[in-house]
Design a protein around this motif. Sequence first.
Motif, short mmCIF file in Angstrom:
data_model
loop_
_atom_site.label_atom_id
_atom_site.label_comp_id
_atom_site.label_asym_id
_atom_site.label_seq_id
_atom_site.Cartn_x
_atom_site.Cartn_y
_atom_site.Cartn_z
N THR A 195 0.85 -1.19 0.00
CA THR A 195 0.00 0.00 0.00
C THR A 195 0.88 1.24 0.00
O THR A 195 2.01 1.22 0.52
CB THR A 195 -0.92 0.04 1.24
OG1 THR A 195 -0.12 -0.07 2.42
CG2 THR A 195 -1.92 -1.10 1.21
N PRO A 196 0.39 2.34 -0.60
CA PRO A 196 1.15 3.60 -0.58
C PRO A 196 1.05 4.26 0.79
O PRO A 196 -0.06 4.52 1.27
CB PRO A 196 0.47 4.45 -1.66
CG PRO A 196 -0.75 3.73 -2.10
CD PRO A 196 -0.85 2.44 -1.37
N THR A 197 2.18 4.52 1.41
CA THR A 197 2.15 5.07 2.78
C THR A 197 1.79 6.55 2.81
O THR A 197 1.32 7.05 3.83
CB THR A 197 3.50 4.88 3.49
OG1 THR A 197 4.56 5.20 2.60
CG2 THR A 197 3.67 3.47 3.98
N THR A 238 6.12 3.11 0.49
CA THR A 238 5.32 1.87 0.43
C THR A 238 5.26 1.24 1.82
O THR A 238 6.14 1.47 2.67
CB THR A 238 5.94 0.84 -0.53
OG1 THR A 238 7.25 0.50 -0.06
CG2 THR A 238 6.00 1.35 -1.95
N TYR A 239 4.24 0.42 2.02
CA TYR A 239 4.11 -0.38 3.24
C TYR A 239 3.82 -1.81 2.82
O TYR A 239 2.83 -2.07 2.12
CB TYR A 239 3.00 0.17 4.12
CG TYR A 239 2.83 -0.58 5.42
CD1 TYR A 239 3.68 -0.36 6.49
CD2 TYR A 239 1.81 -1.52 5.56
CE1 TYR A 239 3.51 -1.05 7.70
CE2 TYR A 239 1.63 -2.22 6.76
CZ TYR A 239 2.50 -1.97 7.82
OH TYR A 239 2.34 -2.66 8.99
N GLY A 261 4.65 -5.34 6.87
CA GLY A 261 4.82 -4.71 8.16
C GLY A 261 5.89 -3.63 8.22
O GLY A 261 6.13 -3.07 9.30
N PHE A 262 6.55 -3.33 7.08
CA PHE A 262 7.64 -2.34 7.09
C PHE A 262 7.50 -1.36 5.94
O PHE A 262 6.90 -1.68 4.90
CB PHE A 262 9.00 -3.04 7.07
CG PHE A 262 9.35 -3.69 8.37
CD1 PHE A 262 10.03 -2.99 9.36
CD2 PHE A 262 8.96 -4.99 8.64
CE1 PHE A 262 10.32 -3.58 10.58
CE2 PHE A 262 9.25 -5.60 9.86
CZ PHE A 262 9.94 -4.89 10.82
N CYS A 263 8.11 -0.20 6.12
CA CYS A 263 7.96 0.92 5.18
C CYS A 263 9.18 1.06 4.26
O CYS A 263 10.31 0.75 4.65
CB CYS A 263 7.78 2.22 5.95
SG CYS A 263 6.25 2.27 6.91
N GLY A 264 8.90 1.56 3.07
CA GLY A 264 9.95 1.97 2.15
C GLY A 264 9.79 3.44 1.84
O GLY A 264 8.67 3.96 1.81
N LYS A 307 8.68 0.11 11.08
CA LYS A 307 7.26 -0.22 11.01
C LYS A 307 6.41 1.03 10.79
O LYS A 307 5.30 0.96 10.28
CB LYS A 307 6.82 -0.95 12.29
CG LYS A 307 7.45 -2.34 12.42
CD LYS A 307 6.99 -3.07 13.66
CE LYS A 307 7.60 -4.47 13.71
NZ LYS A 307 7.19 -5.22 14.91
N GLU A 308 6.96 2.18 11.18
CA GLU A 308 6.34 3.48 10.89
C GLU A 308 7.22 4.21 9.88
O GLU A 308 8.44 4.05 9.86
CB GLU A 308 6.22 4.32 12.17
CG GLU A 308 5.40 3.68 13.26
CD GLU A 308 3.91 3.60 12.93
OE1 GLU A 308 3.44 4.43 12.12
OE2 GLU A 308 3.23 2.70 13.48
#
Length: 265
Positions: free
Chosen positions: A54-56, A102-103, A106-109, A177-178
């Motif tokens: 998903t797009p963060t 991105t998410y 459980g982790f963000c890019g 994670k955030e």
Amino acid sequence: MIFLKTDDEIELLRQSNLLVGMTLAEVAKLIKPGVTTRQLDRVAEEFIRDHGATPTFKGFPNPYGGPFPATLCTSVNEQVVHGIPNDIPLKEGDIVSVDCGTYMNGFCGDSAYTFCVGEVDEEVKKLLRTTKEALYKGIEQAVHGKRLGDIGYAIQEHCEAQSYGVVREFVGHGIGKEMHEEPAVPNYGRRGSGVQLKKGMCIAIEPMITQGDRNIVMEADRWTVRTRDRKMAAHFEHTVAVGLGKADILSSFEFIEQVLGDKAI
């Protein structure tokens, strides 16, 4: 609170960040005069969701206004960061910073790249090259035992030597994670100052550099930030894991530069 990541968590972060690089490469295929940033945004969101992420940025809260309405931040010319995609066609000679998050698992890019639209003035290309060089000079300092000030100093020294401005009000950040975690990662600073870096810290380093002075203003949409003097601004960003002796770059510009070929900055 700064969260140190395990090797397994770093690999999950890498997956999310590589997807950002792949998404930015899809965007790179489309950037040319006449294309709108809203078109870029639609392609990016579809690509991210097709890959199970998903797009963060979409829906990200803003203490000064409404949630961010798009997948990408697209900042054109004098816009520094957080530009909202719209229906205004890009023009020959423009530059556009595309920031993407991105998410997944459980982790963000999080990564950003500033693109040229058609043929761009050589002085503007120099700003982009210097900003990108500064990013890697900052990354060289992201090693166990150094301090945050070492990263900021390396970026600031490289850019101010070319008489560019270094934005102070917006900075890099921890990530995990955030999307935004501790610590803040300024693009300026004193060597040997600030939080000590430790193996397993994951941070987004993102120089925001201006062609004129460093002063900025916020537009009426309460998101878009531009230079006060309306001179050009550039923005490049990588997510990295602090390592022993060398930083581990978790995001990638390789996909983008395969698309751009000899037009890459």
